[in-house]
Design a protein around this motif. Structure first.
Motif, PDB file in Angstrom:
ATOM      1  N   UNK A  42       0.828  -1.208   0.000  1.00 47.71           N
ATOM      2  CA  UNK A  42       0.000   0.000   0.000  1.00 47.71           C
ATOM      3  C   UNK A  42       0.861   1.256   0.000  1.00 47.71           C
ATOM      4  N   UNK A  43       1.877   1.264   0.829  1.00 45.86           N
ATOM      5  CA  UNK A  43       2.757   2.432   0.885  1.00 45.86           C
ATOM      6  C   UNK A  43       3.514   2.594  -0.431  1.00 45.86           C
ATOM      7  N   UNK A  44       3.966   1.496  -1.017  1.00 45.72           N
ATOM      8  CA  UNK A  44       4.647   1.570  -2.307  1.00 45.72           C
ATOM      9  C   UNK A  44       3.716   2.108  -3.384  1.00 45.72           C
ATOM     10  N   UNK A  45       2.478   1.670  -3.361  1.00 48.35           N
ATOM     11  CA  UNK A  45       1.516   2.163  -4.351  1.00 48.35           C
ATOM     12  C   UNK A  45       1.272   3.662  -4.186  1.00 48.35           C
ATOM     13  N   UNK A  46       1.222   4.131  -2.960  1.00 46.78           N
ATOM     14  CA  UNK A  46       1.068   5.569  -2.708  1.00 46.78           C
ATOM     15  C   UNK A  46       2.282   6.330  -3.235  1.00 46.78           C
ATOM     16  N   UNK A  47       3.471   5.826  -2.936  1.00 55.11           N
ATOM     17  CA  UNK A  47       4.686   6.484  -3.423  1.00 55.11           C
ATOM     18  C   UNK A  47       4.711   6.541  -4.951  1.00 55.11           C
ATOM     19  N   UNK A  48       4.295   5.469  -5.591  1.00 56.47           N
ATOM     20  CA  UNK A  48       4.261   5.469  -7.058  1.00 56.47           C
ATOM     21  C   UNK A  48       3.250   6.484  -7.574  1.00 56.47           C
ATOM     22  N   UNK A  49       2.094   6.531  -6.968  1.00 57.56           N
ATOM     23  CA  UNK A  49       1.053   7.472  -7.386  1.00 57.56           C
ATOM     24  C   UNK A  49       1.529   8.908  -7.237  1.00 57.56           C
ATOM     25  N   UNK A  50       2.229   9.186  -6.145  1.00 58.77           N
ATOM     26  CA  UNK A  50       2.715  10.540  -5.868  1.00 58.77           C
ATOM     27  C   UNK A  50       4.053  10.832  -6.551  1.00 58.77           C
ATOM     28  N   UNK A  51       4.565   9.882  -7.342  1.00 55.50           N
ATOM     29  CA  UNK A  51       5.845  10.032  -8.033  1.00 55.50           C
ATOM     30  C   UNK A  51       7.008  10.249  -7.067  1.00 55.50           C
ATOM     31  N   UNK A  52       6.928   9.659  -5.901  1.00 56.60           N
ATOM     32  CA  UNK A  52       8.016   9.721  -4.920  1.00 56.60           C
ATOM     33  C   UNK A  52       8.897   8.490  -5.140  1.00 56.60           C
ATOM     34  N   UNK A  53       9.601   8.500  -6.250  1.00 62.03           N
ATOM     35  CA  UNK A  53      10.328   7.321  -6.692  1.00 62.03           C
ATOM     36  C   UNK A  53      11.507   6.977  -5.785  1.00 62.03           C
ATOM     37  N   UNK A  55      11.661   7.478  -2.559  1.00 57.93           N
ATOM     38  CA  UNK A  55      11.068   6.837  -1.379  1.00 57.93           C
ATOM     39  C   UNK A  55      10.617   5.420  -1.705  1.00 57.93           C
ATOM     40  N   UNK A  56      10.036   5.242  -2.886  1.00 56.97           N
ATOM     41  CA  UNK A  56       9.578   3.919  -3.311  1.00 56.97           C
ATOM     42  C   UNK A  56      10.759   2.960  -3.426  1.00 56.97           C
ATOM     43  N   UNK A  57      11.838   3.425  -4.012  1.00 52.14           N
ATOM     44  CA  UNK A  57      13.027   2.590  -4.178  1.00 52.14           C
ATOM     45  C   UNK A  57      13.614   2.216  -2.820  1.00 52.14           C
ATOM     46  N   UNK A  58      13.691   3.175  -1.918  1.00 46.14           N
ATOM     47  CA  UNK A  58      14.220   2.896  -0.582  1.00 46.14           C
ATOM     48  C   UNK A  58      13.328   1.911   0.167  1.00 46.14           C
ATOM     49  N   UNK A  59      12.032   2.026  -0.008  1.00 48.73           N
ATOM     50  CA  UNK A  59      11.088   1.148   0.685  1.00 48.73           C
ATOM     51  C   UNK A  59      11.260  -0.309   0.279  1.00 48.73           C
ATOM     52  N   UNK A  60      11.434  -0.549  -1.003  1.00 51.17           N
ATOM     53  CA  UNK A  60      11.447  -1.943  -1.463  1.00 51.17           C
ATOM     54  C   UNK A  60      12.849  -2.529  -1.573  1.00 51.17           C
ATOM     55  N   UNK A  61      13.855  -1.787  -1.172  1.00 50.74           N
ATOM     56  CA  UNK A  61      15.226  -2.280  -1.274  1.00 50.74           C
ATOM     57  C   UNK A  61      15.426  -3.563  -0.484  1.00 50.74           C
ATOM     58  N   UNK A  62      14.925  -3.627   0.733  1.00 47.15           N
ATOM     59  CA  UNK A  62      15.157  -4.816   1.557  1.00 47.15           C
ATOM     60  C   UNK A  62      13.865  -5.447   2.070  1.00 47.15           C
TER      61      UNK A  62
END
Length: 153
Positions: A42-53, A55-62
């Motif tokens: 859900x948080x990744x989808x929000x980051x993608x929607x808001x173009x916070x790439x 933050x999205x990359x940092x979130x899914x790194x590990x």
């Protein structure tokens, strides 16, 4: 968010939702059948929607995330050096499925990535990644055969 803004609500729902999801990122799934913790997705989808790439990359790194969202992030990133690890992560997941359809999907992702490479450095990094995939999955004969057909060694 649109309704909150339209009605002039003082509460910052965007920040409240972000905080609520962030607090649940490392919670174990309630069901053993849950593949990926939903707060991360859900948080990744929000980051993608808001173009916070970033933050999205940092979130899914590990953290494990849904493959479709990871692919959306990889496609949204403008730099191949950022997207290459995400594509490789997806390809490895597909190859571990150990079926021909997944092998073909993985190779299609590699071809998609290859089409975005503009510089020599990016192409060299891609070639090195192919060497690693060939070494890692040498026992997957069909995958290696189709990989070699798509990208001659």
């Amino acid at each position: 968010m649109a309704l909150a803004e339209e009605h002039g609500l003082a509460t910052d729902y965007r920040q409240r939702v972000h905080g609520w999801l962030a607090a649940r990122l490392d919670e174990a799934p309630k069901s053993r059948w849950t593949v990926v913790p939903q707060a991360v997705n859900s948080l990744l989808e929000i980051y993608l929607f808001e173009q916070r790439l970033a933050d999205a990359l940092a979130l899914c790194t590990d953290r494990p995330v849904a493959g479709g969202l990871l692919l959306n992030l990889a496609r949204a990133l403008n730099e191949p050096h950022d997207s290459l690890p995400l594509y490789l992560r997806l390809v490895r997941t597909l190859v571990h499925n150990t079926n021909n359809q997944s092998y073909r999907e993985g190779i299609a992702l590699l071809q998609e990535l290859h089409g975005t490479l503009a510089t020599t450095a990016h192409r060299q990094a891609f070639a090195q990644a192919l060497i690693e995939l060939r070494r890692e999955f040498k026992a997957k004969r069909n995958f290696i055969k189709w990989l070699n057909e798509a990208f001659a060694p």
